[in-house]
Design an enzyme around this catalytic site. Structure first.
Site, PDB file in Angstrom:
ATOM      1  N   SER A 167      31.458  41.466  35.439  1.00  0.00           N
ATOM      2  CA  SER A 167      32.543  41.712  34.490  1.00  0.00           C
ATOM      3  C   SER A 167      32.346  41.004  33.155  1.00  0.00           C
ATOM      4  O   SER A 167      32.837  41.467  32.120  1.00  0.00           O
ATOM      5  CB  SER A 167      33.881  41.273  35.100  1.00  0.00           C
ATOM      6  OG  SER A 167      33.816  39.931  35.560  1.00  0.00           O
ATOM      7  N   HIS A 213      38.499  35.832  31.384  1.00  0.00           N
ATOM      8  CA  HIS A 213      37.284  36.468  30.887  1.00  0.00           C
ATOM      9  C   HIS A 213      37.224  36.296  29.372  1.00  0.00           C
ATOM     10  O   HIS A 213      38.252  36.052  28.730  1.00  0.00           O
ATOM     11  CB  HIS A 213      37.263  37.953  31.259  1.00  0.00           C
ATOM     12  CG  HIS A 213      36.887  38.205  32.680  1.00  0.00           C
ATOM     13  ND1 HIS A 213      37.745  37.934  33.724  1.00  0.00           N
ATOM     14  CD2 HIS A 213      35.746  38.703  33.239  1.00  0.00           C
ATOM     15  CE1 HIS A 213      37.148  38.251  34.869  1.00  0.00           C
ATOM     16  NE2 HIS A 213      35.929  38.714  34.595  1.00  0.00           N
TER      17      HIS A 213
END
Length: 270
Positions: free
Chosen positions: A44, A247
């Site tokens: 990711s 993230h």
């Protein structure tokens, strides 16, 4: 100067100039740098999950660092295979593995980037328990995660890197690490104390150390990104980490791209 001498030397000068111009014209023109065929693999962090807009099922974003690299230094992004949740391991029936992304590679691939390993060591669970669990749960999760980093991850990465090298033996492969998620200098964050944040950052450093060692052992190039995120942890006043999914933000993805750009020399790719 004697006018007669001037008349004698002028034709010689003209002749020498003509020869120089003819020689310059005869030299072959420098070849234009060719495009570098680039394929991006990973999890990711490479897919750009969290940086909207991103598309299912892999959470790929047009703001992810492979797209930021596209067009720089004649780099041409050919296949963007990175997928959220991808692992370095290759268990039977596991479709979301970096091994399943190898179809993106072929004999035309010049450059490969890989961000992989975090999903193999229960890193997300450790972060979650340190933020929302007890101190004992945080310590236990960190011990479990770092044990996997030390004992299991090297072999998984070795297998993955070997498979990448076999799929694109002529490509230059660049492996990235992960950022430190916290800036402890800003104090406690949710349930994570300053001490626990530092422990998590230390665990991220351990993860990066193992990734770097395995990448170097495989003959790949390792690029550190952690230093660029210093002072930009999730709890900083200028965070490059999303607080809801941990993230990289758009700035974080640009930091990845900047780190790669500073270390990749298209003229010296293997």
């Amino acid at each position: 100067m004697d006018p007669r001498t001037a008349r004698r030397t002028r034709p010689v000068l003209v002749t020498l100039s003509a020869v120089a111009m003819a020689a310059a014209t005869a030299l072959p023109a420098a070849a234009a740098p060719r495009e570098v065929v680039y394929d991006a693999l990973g999890d990711s962090y490479a897919a750009g999950f969290g940086t909207a807009p991103f598309t299912p099922p892999c959470g790929q974003s047009p703001l992810a660092y492979p797209y930021v690299l596209d067009g720089r230094m004649k780099i041409d992004l050919d296949d963007f295979a990175a997928c959220s949740g991808a692992v370095a391991s290759n268990p039977e029936g596991e479709v979301n593995s970096v091994h399943a992304q190898l179809g993106a590679l072929d004999e035309d691939t010049d450059l490969v980037t890989i961000s992989i390993g975090g999903n193999d060591v229960a890193w997300g669970q450790a972060v979650g328990l340190c933020l929302y669990g007890s101190d004992q749960q945080c310590a236990g999760a960190l011990a479990y995660s770092t044990g996997l980093v030390t004992n299991a991850l090297p072999g998984l990465l070795d297998d993955a890197y070997t498979a990448v090298d076999a799929a694109a033996p002529d490509a230059h492969v660049v492996v990235t690490g992960y950022p430190r998620l916290f800036s402890p200098e800003y104090g406690d964050y949710l349930g994570a104390s300053v001490t626990e944040q530092q422990m998590l950052n230390d665990a991220a450093d351990l993860l990066n150390t193992v990734i770097a060692a395995e990448a170097t052992g495989a003959g790949f190039q390792y690029v550190d990104v952690a230093k660029r995120f210093d002072g930009h942890g999730v709890n900083s006043s200028d965070s490059w980490i999303y607080p809801d999914n941990f993230h990289p933000t758009v700035d974080g993805q640009r930091a990845y791209a900047a780190a790669l750009t500073s270390q990749i020399n298209p003229r010296s790719l293997r």
